[in-house]
Scaffold this active site. Structure first.
Site, PDB file in Angstrom:
ATOM      1  N   HIS A   1       0.530  -0.893  -0.005  1.00 19.64           N
ATOM      2  CA  HIS A   1       0.425   0.061   0.336  1.00 19.64           C
ATOM      3  C   HIS A   1       1.140   1.673  -0.216  1.00 19.64           C
ATOM      4  O   HIS A   1       1.765   1.177   0.853  1.00 19.64           O
ATOM      5  CB  HIS A   1      -0.839  -0.025   1.446  1.00 19.64           C
ATOM      6  CG  HIS A   1      -2.196  -1.207   1.126  1.00 19.64           C
ATOM      7  ND1 HIS A   1      -3.301  -0.790   1.525  1.00 19.64           N
ATOM      8  CD2 HIS A   1      -2.053  -2.072   0.312  1.00 19.64           C
ATOM      9  CE1 HIS A   1      -4.180  -1.417   1.370  1.00 19.64           C
ATOM     10  NE2 HIS A   1      -3.512  -2.081   0.611  1.00 19.64           N
TER      11      HIS A   1
ATOM     12  N   TYR B   1      -9.431   5.637   7.361  1.00 18.72           N
ATOM     13  CA  TYR B   1      -9.951   5.708   8.531  1.00 18.72           C
ATOM     14  C   TYR B   1     -10.466   6.589   8.115  1.00 18.72           C
ATOM     15  O   TYR B   1     -10.825   7.854   7.882  1.00 18.72           O
ATOM     16  CB  TYR B   1      -8.021   6.764   8.921  1.00 18.72           C
ATOM     17  CG  TYR B   1      -7.144   5.304   8.673  1.00 18.72           C
ATOM     18  CD1 TYR B   1      -5.890   5.143   8.231  1.00 18.72           C
ATOM     19  CD2 TYR B   1      -6.266   4.482  10.341  1.00 18.72           C
ATOM     20  CE1 TYR B   1      -5.466   4.046   8.413  1.00 18.72           C
ATOM     21  CE2 TYR B   1      -5.647   3.682  10.482  1.00 18.72           C
ATOM     22  CZ  TYR B   1      -5.135   3.615   9.753  1.00 18.72           C
ATOM     23  OH  TYR B   1      -4.098   2.530   9.129  1.00 18.72           O
TER      24      TYR B   1
ATOM     25  N   PRO C   1      -3.990  -0.080  18.986  1.00 13.86           N
ATOM     26  CA  PRO C   1      -4.628  -0.131  17.541  1.00 13.86           C
ATOM     27  C   PRO C   1      -4.138   0.715  16.304  1.00 13.86           C
ATOM     28  O   PRO C   1      -3.950   0.592  15.362  1.00 13.86           O
ATOM     29  CB  PRO C   1      -5.608  -0.890  16.904  1.00 13.86           C
ATOM     30  CG  PRO C   1      -6.219  -1.049  18.461  1.00 13.86           C
ATOM     31  CD  PRO C   1      -5.643  -0.185  19.105  1.00 13.86           C
TER      32      PRO C   1
ATOM     33  N   LYS D   1       0.662  -0.302  15.116  1.00 16.64           N
ATOM     34  CA  LYS D   1       2.570  -0.393  15.233  1.00 16.64           C
ATOM     35  C   LYS D   1       2.966  -1.105  16.308  1.00 16.64           C
ATOM     36  O   LYS D   1       3.875  -1.625  16.890  1.00 16.64           O
ATOM     37  CB  LYS D   1       2.716   1.302  16.577  1.00 16.64           C
ATOM     38  CG  LYS D   1       3.246   2.307  15.512  1.00 16.64           C
ATOM     39  CD  LYS D   1       4.077   2.013  14.570  1.00 16.64           C
ATOM     40  CE  LYS D   1       4.272   3.452  13.559  1.00 16.64           C
ATOM     41  NZ  LYS D   1       4.175   2.950  11.962  1.00 16.64           N
TER      42      LYS D   1
ATOM     43  N   TYR E   1       4.078   6.649   9.853  1.00 12.34           N
ATOM     44  CA  TYR E   1       2.664   5.893   9.585  1.00 12.34           C
ATOM     45  C   TYR E   1       3.698   5.127   9.099  1.00 12.34           C
ATOM     46  O   TYR E   1       3.781   3.145   9.334  1.00 12.34           O
ATOM     47  CB  TYR E   1       1.814   6.322   8.979  1.00 12.34           C
ATOM     48  CG  TYR E   1       1.091   5.071   8.982  1.00 12.34           C
ATOM     49  CD1 TYR E   1      -0.461   5.244   9.457  1.00 12.34           C
ATOM     50  CD2 TYR E   1       0.968   3.879   7.529  1.00 12.34           C
ATOM     51  CE1 TYR E   1      -1.608   4.424   9.545  1.00 12.34           C
ATOM     52  CE2 TYR E   1       0.190   3.611   7.516  1.00 12.34           C
ATOM     53  CZ  TYR E   1      -0.966   3.348   8.117  1.00 12.34           C
ATOM     54  OH  TYR E   1      -2.430   2.173   7.720  1.00 12.34           O
TER      55      TYR E   1
HETATM   56  C1  PHB Z   1      -5.758  -3.956  10.629  1.00  9.70           C
HETATM   57  O1  PHB Z   1      -6.074  -4.364   9.376  1.00  9.70           O
HETATM   58  O2  PHB Z   1      -6.112  -4.630  11.597  1.00  9.70           O
HETATM   59  C2  PHB Z   1      -5.506  -2.392  11.133  1.00  9.70           C
HETATM   60  C3  PHB Z   1      -4.959  -2.253  10.140  1.00  9.70           C
HETATM   61  C4  PHB Z   1      -4.168  -1.092  10.664  1.00  9.70           C
HETATM   62  C5  PHB Z   1      -4.741   0.015  11.594  1.00  9.70           C
HETATM   63  C6  PHB Z   1      -5.519  -1.077  12.366  1.00  9.70           C
HETATM   64  C7  PHB Z   1      -5.556  -2.112  12.281  1.00  9.70           C
HETATM   65  O3  PHB Z   1      -3.652   1.294  11.325  1.00  9.70           O
END
Ligand code: PHB
Ligand code: APR
Length: 392
Positions: free
Chosen positions: A73, A201, A293, A297, A384
């Site tokens: 990505h 997000y 989460p 990280k 990130y």
């Molecule tokens: C996930 O796919 O579980 C996931 C991806 C990105 C995040 C948190 C969880 O920031």
């Protein structure tokens, strides 16, 4: 009494990756795990790898499937107020991230360990660490009904947030820094196509939502929810209705719902233990720190600890130099605190915290700023994709 060079407690990603790296340098270790391999491989957790984590997997000889099946990505979307803003990770930092489920990675690590013919002792009970302040530490445990002792040079406590290795350290020798967030994440896994090529997000007045994925046919979705919520209050239909409500129109229109393969609620918290070394005992990964989460990280920080500890142990066994091992705690904590800060900030930016209108106006202003300022977007992108290592 059995002996090994490094006793590793916990066969999560941290413990197995460490064992694998050590094995490649001829360093002997024994991994002690409380659960079965099936249990460990079935745990569903985050699925986003920083590139330095991918490189470490390759260095350990366990990166092939992640490279083949993982999804690269180059960016992600931040959605708010019916708008969305793309964070161009590649353009802003030159780096990408890899979407690859942690349970897949866990499977790769278990397989690699069995391929080496080296042991993981599964289903051990009553693990305890002794004499870690001396040069002859021991780990005692029960396996297959009898009590054993393992003599070693070093102990790596890779036993996660509820592990025993940290608990064996007298309370006055460590400090814990904690923050609990007043909400949880309700996660749902379903075999439906992801609603977007990249992660989304979303900040919404009803709360945060995240649209992630595991593959082109499997989606992972999350909703911010009250801590007291129970899973039975969230049938699949309610989950998808709520997710649709929290997304901008253009995404909501293409959300495909489907039956949940798994659903869970996790509380969000930050926690750091200092120091991360006590004599010959080293804390690694979740045993030392937990992050919410939001920034994905947790696993990446665990990998960064493993990288540092493996380098220190390799240097120690190669030329008896304790220098890198001596720097482990300070170096690891420097990265841990930066990731803790980022995870806290990203969580604060996107979640609904209070009904205080002043706080809400500030949050909206920050999101607007992010969408307009390249500098603000770069700050987010740089954290990130993972900060660079300050190499010894
Ligand atoms: C996930 O796919 O579980 C996931 C991806 C990105 C995040 C948190 C969880 O920031
Ligand atoms: N004895 C032996 N093993 C134990 C004990 C114990 N007393 N307590 C815990 N364990 C095992 C757990 O069963 C688990 O398999 O230690 C392992 C710890 O693994 P994780 O919790 O996955 O922690 P870590 O390897 O640090 O992973 C860090 O990956 O799993 C995610 O959320 C985690 O994102 C974080 C990252």
């Amino acid at each position: 009494m059995r002996s090994t060079q490094v006793a590793i407690i916990g066969a999560g990603p941290a413990g197995l990756l460490l064992a694998q790296l050590l094995q490649r340098h001829g360093i002997d270790s024994l991994v002690l795990e409380r659960e079965t391999p099936e249990h460990v491989q079935g745990r569903i957790r985050a699925g986003l790898l920083e590139w330095s984590t991918v490189e470490l997997l390759e260095e350990a000889g366990v990166g092939a499937r992640a490279r083949r099946d993982g999804l690269v990505h180059d960016g992600f979307d931040v959605a708010f107020a019916d708008r969305h803003h793309r964070i161009d990770l590649k353009g802003l930092t030159g780096k990408s991230v890899l979407v690859y489920g942690q349970n897949e990675l866990q499977r790769d690590l278990v397989q690699a360990r069995s391929a080496t013919g080296e042991a993981v002792l599964w289903q051990v009970r009553d693990v305890a660490v002794h004499d870690f302040d001396t040069h002859a530490p021991r780990v005692s445990y029960t396996h297959a009904g009898s009590r054993h002792e393992l003599r070693c040079d070093f102990v790596a406590g890779c036993d996660g947030q509820h592990g025993v290795s940290r608990a064996d350290v007298p309370g006055e020798r460590l400090a814990r820094y904690e923050r609990a967030y007043p909400f949880g994440w309700l996660g749902l896994l379903a075999d439906v196509p992801p609603l977007n090529e990249e992660l989304v997000y979303a900040h919404h007045e009803r709360g945060f939502a995240l649209c992630s994925m595991r593959s082109r046919g499997r989606s992972r979705y999350y909703l911010q929810c009250p801590l007291e919520d129970q899973l039975q209050q969230w049938p699949d239909s309610r989950f998808f209705d709520e997710l649709r409500t929290r997304l901008p129109e253009r995404y909501a229109a293409r959300l495909v719902s489907g039956p949940a393969l798994e659903k869970s609620i996790v509380p969000l918290r930050s926690c750091v233990t200092e120091p991360m070394r006590f004599g010959q005992l080293f804390l690694v990964g979740d045993a030392a720190h937990i992050v919410p989460p939001t920034g994905a990280k947790g696993l990446n920080l665990a990998a960064a600890d493993v990288r540092l500890l493996a380098r220190g142990l390799i240097e120690f066994y190669r030329n008896r130099s304790p220098t890198l091992l001596g720097e482990y705690s300070a170096r690891a904590l420097s990265r841990v605190w930066k990731a803790t800060r980022f995870s806290w900030w990203f969580t604060t930016l996107l979640h609904r915290f209070s009904t205080d209108p002043f706080a809400q106006r500030l949050q909206s202003a920050e999101l607007e700023y992010l969408a307009r300022s390249v500098a603000a977007s770069r700050l987010l992108a740089e954290n990130y994709v993972g900060l660079s290592f300050d190499e010894p």
